[in-house]
Scaffold this motif. Structure first.
Motif, PDB file in Angstrom:
ATOM      1  N   PRO A  17      85.870  11.639 103.301  1.00 40.19           N
ATOM      2  CA  PRO A  17      85.856  12.601 101.800  1.00 40.19           C
ATOM      3  C   PRO A  17      85.167  10.848 100.965  1.00 40.19           C
ATOM      4  N   PHE A  18      84.598  11.630 100.138  1.00 44.47           N
ATOM      5  CA  PHE A  18      84.289  10.446  99.150  1.00 44.47           C
ATOM      6  C   PHE A  18      84.401  10.945  97.319  1.00 44.47           C
ATOM      7  N   GLY A  29      85.052  14.880  93.856  1.00 45.21           N
ATOM      8  CA  GLY A  29      85.892  14.741  94.666  1.00 45.21           C
ATOM      9  C   GLY A  29      84.644  14.982  95.610  1.00 45.21           C
ATOM     10  N   VAL A  30      84.022  15.318  97.476  1.00 45.29           N
ATOM     11  CA  VAL A  30      83.559  15.588  98.197  1.00 45.29           C
ATOM     12  C   VAL A  30      84.781  15.559  98.937  1.00 45.29           C
ATOM     13  N   LYS A  31      85.496  17.116  99.278  1.00 42.92           N
ATOM     14  CA  LYS A  31      86.317  16.590 100.005  1.00 42.92           C
ATOM     15  C   LYS A  31      85.640  17.336 101.475  1.00 42.92           C
ATOM     16  N   HIS A  32      84.589  17.705 101.836  1.00 46.20           N
ATOM     17  CA  HIS A  32      83.732  18.285 102.452  1.00 46.20           C
ATOM     18  C   HIS A  32      82.260  17.839 102.764  1.00 46.20           C
ATOM     19  N   PRO A  33      81.687  18.259 104.149  1.00 43.40           N
ATOM     20  CA  PRO A  33      80.265  18.027 103.063  1.00 43.40           C
ATOM     21  C   PRO A  33      79.389  19.270 102.869  1.00 43.40           C
ATOM     22  N   PHE A  46      74.574  19.436  93.560  1.00 42.78           N
ATOM     23  CA  PHE A  46      75.802  20.289  92.860  1.00 42.78           C
ATOM     24  C   PHE A  46      76.960  19.867  94.249  1.00 42.78           C
ATOM     25  N   VAL A  47      78.382  19.872  93.257  1.00 45.05           N
ATOM     26  CA  VAL A  47      79.247  19.475  93.813  1.00 45.05           C
ATOM     27  C   VAL A  47      80.627  21.136  93.369  1.00 45.05           C
TER      28      VAL A  47
END
Length: 80
Positions: A17-18, A29-33, A46-47
């Motif tokens: 995650p990043f 936050g990006v918890k999953h691709p 887009f997130v």
């Protein structure tokens, strides 16, 4: 920030995650691709945000991304 740097994190195996930091101070936050998409031209990101049962999306201009923070604490600034 370059599209290649973002794709590198998104496609990492194993995925970590990043966080995406943008010029106005917001952090996404990006918890999953599967929670982030990049347009074919590579300028717009887009997130997916919020609970899984809701459809909230942040639309970000890659030019405004100032740094990426990986879950283990590593940072990638727009200058690296």
């Amino acid at each position: 920030m370059t599209t290649d740097r973002v794709k590198e994190l998104l496609q990492a195996k194993p995925f970590k995650p990043f966080q995406i930091h943008v010029a106005d101070g917001d952090v996404w936050g990006v918890k999953h691709p599967e929670m982030m998409w990049i347009t074919p031209g590579g300028r717009t990101i887009f997130v997916a945000t919020g609970p899984a049962e809701e459809d909230h999306i942040a639309i970000l201009d890659l030019i405004l991304v100032t740094k990426l923070i990986i879950a283990n604490g590593q940072s990638r600034s727009k200058y690296s």
